[in-house]
Design a protein around this motif. Structure first.
Motif, PDB file in Angstrom:
ATOM      1  N   LEU A   1       0.808  -1.213   0.000  1.00 25.91           N
ATOM      2  CA  LEU A   1       0.000   0.000   0.000  1.00 25.91           C
ATOM      3  C   LEU A   1       0.849   1.273   0.000  1.00 25.91           C
TER       4      LEU A   1
ATOM      5  N   GLU B   1      -0.150   3.540  -2.764  1.00 26.19           N
ATOM      6  CA  GLU B   1      -1.352   4.333  -2.511  1.00 26.19           C
ATOM      7  C   GLU B   1      -1.014   5.654  -1.828  1.00 26.19           C
TER       8      GLU B   1
ATOM      9  N   SER C   1       2.691   1.657 -11.745  1.00 27.85           N
ATOM     10  CA  SER C   1       2.138   2.843 -11.086  1.00 27.85           C
ATOM     11  C   SER C   1       2.394   4.109 -11.907  1.00 27.85           C
TER      12      SER C   1
ATOM     13  N   TYR D   1      -7.981   3.975  -8.345  1.00 28.28           N
ATOM     14  CA  TYR D   1      -6.954   4.916  -7.904  1.00 28.28           C
ATOM     15  C   TYR D   1      -7.455   6.344  -7.799  1.00 28.28           C
TER      16      TYR D   1
ATOM     17  N   TYR E   1      -7.631   8.102  -4.291  1.00 27.60           N
ATOM     18  CA  TYR E   1      -6.374   8.574  -3.703  1.00 27.60           C
ATOM     19  C   TYR E   1      -5.979   9.927  -4.285  1.00 27.60           C
TER      20      TYR E   1
ATOM     21  N   SER F   1     -11.328   4.352  -0.858  1.00 22.83           N
ATOM     22  CA  SER F   1      -9.988   3.773  -0.853  1.00 22.83           C
ATOM     23  C   SER F   1      -9.939   2.462  -0.080  1.00 22.83           C
TER      24      SER F   1
ATOM     25  N   ALA G   1      -8.231  -0.709  -1.671  1.00 26.34           N
ATOM     26  CA  ALA G   1      -7.076  -1.333  -1.024  1.00 26.34           C
ATOM     27  C   ALA G   1      -7.350  -2.782  -0.678  1.00 26.34           C
TER      28      ALA G   1
END
Length: 380
Positions: free
Chosen positions: A63, A66, A150, A210, A213, A243, A247
């Motif tokens: 994480l 994140e 990412s 995403y 975030y 989130s 997650a």
């Protein structure tokens, strides 16, 4: 719409030292996840069995990305405020690509010049060249390094931010942008939970997993910039709630692939971790978490991106060599120290000099330099 007054704690024209530290801790969390839980092919064994005492905590390092996304939402909004599209695009190019190209060259050399097999993407020369654009996923080409996934999410975020920059960045427009994006993400999440097919282009653009975030980070920047505003907190709280679902889903996918024994992370620990991440960012945004800028913190923030890009290369090159002669803990610590040292060398002797060469000269160059300096907290 009325723009709330700027609070005393807002420091929008300089580095936020606390974000440098948070970025570095997020990068270390990712390193811990890979070294102590994920990289079975590198170790030739299941890392969670080699490090059973810390695997449940190290697994939460997944994480760390994140946290990077939340910081990115915060810092990118900070840097585009009052800036034009050209300055934003140039600063992103100068910030992202130098270290990325170096890491890509290192990956190609590792697998092309040595007998390394672990984590080998098995790419052709053309596929490596396509990776150099950072848009390889658009063409369904495998990432040369697993951590590049990412960056594709970051690039799509930047493209969405470019739309906001073109329209013009104001308090009201940012609120509207965040509201529309978050609503679209929620709608897609509900459709996905209902097994309703959604065109991939829409999912890729909206990024329902995403978006919470990024939007939360943008909301926290509005809190940072306008301390008495309450509307941004709605996006922060909504982003937090969404989130948790994202997650948990990501951790569950990992558990489904590897098995709980090899990814011993519970739902409760995921919820606690995400809560801590949001709490730390909220403390930083409100000025309750404030660190005095220092060369050490600046360096830690500076090496974060190279550390994120190069730590898997170090793992493949170092861990199998040391594995047979040293205890696993010593091997993991040595690999981590080498990765940090290499990242510092890349940052000081390669990334910064290349960025200076690529920076435009004159006034535009000064603007881009300022943006790059602030945006160093926006990517891993």
């Amino acid at each position: 719409m009325h723009t709330p007054n700027r609070p005393k704690h807002a420091r929008e024209n300089g580095r936020l030292a606390e974000l440098d530290l948070l970025r570095f801790l997020a990068a270390l969390a990712v390193v811990a996840f890979h070294y102590l839980v994920a990289y079975a092919s590198v170790w030739g064994d299941r890392p969670a069995e080699l490090f059973p005492a810390v695997a449940p905590v190290a697994g939460l390092g997944i994480l760390g990305v994140e946290l990077f996304f939340i910081i990115s939402g915060f810092v990118i909004l900070m840097t585009v405020w009052g800036k034009g599209l050209g300055a934003f695009a140039r600063s992103r190019l100068v910030r992202l690509y130098p270290a990325y190209w170096l890491s890509l060259a290192a990956v190609a050399a590792l697998y092309g010049l040595t007998g390394a097999k672990a984590l080998d993407p098995k790419l052709s020369t053309g596929e490596y060249l396509l990776n150099a654009t950072m848009f390889q996923r658009l063409f369904k080409v495998t990432d040369a390094s697993g951590v590049y996934w990412s960056l594709w999410a970051e690039l799509r975020f930047y493209l969405l931010m470019a739309i906001l920059v073109i329209v013009g960045v104001t308090y009201g427009r940012v609120l509207a942008f965040c509201g529309i994006w978050l609503a679209a993400a929620l709608a897609l999440k509900l459709l996905q939970h209902g097994d309703v097919a959604v065109p991939p282009v829409i999912t890729e653009t909206v990024m329902p997993d995403y978006a919470p975030y990024f939007v939360a980070g943008m909301g926290l920047y509005l809190v940072h910039k306008h301390g008495h505003a309450w509307l941004p907190w709605i996006y922060v709280v909504a982003g937090y709630a969404m989130s948790l679902d994202s997650a948990l889903a990501r951790v569950h996918r990992r558990i489904d692939a590897a098995g709980f024994k090899n990814m011993p992370v519970t739902d409760t620990s995921v919820i606690i971790a995400i809560t801590i991440v949001f709490a730390l960012m909220a403390l930083a945004a409100t000025g309750l978490l404030r660190l005095k800028p220092s060369r050490t913190l600046t360096a830690l923030g500076g090496i974060t991106y190279p550390l994120y890009l190069f730590h898997s290369i170090v793992a493949v090159a170092v861990i199998p060599v040391l594995r047979g002669d040293l205890p696993p803990w010593i091997v993991a610590c040595c690999a981590t120290l080498i990765a940090v040292l290499l990242s510092y060398l890349v940052y000081v002797f390669a990334e910064r000099p290349i960025q200076r060469i690529l920076k435009p000269r004159g006034r535009a160059g000064a603007s881009v330099a300022s943006a790059v300096q602030m945006e160093k907290a926006s990517v891993p």
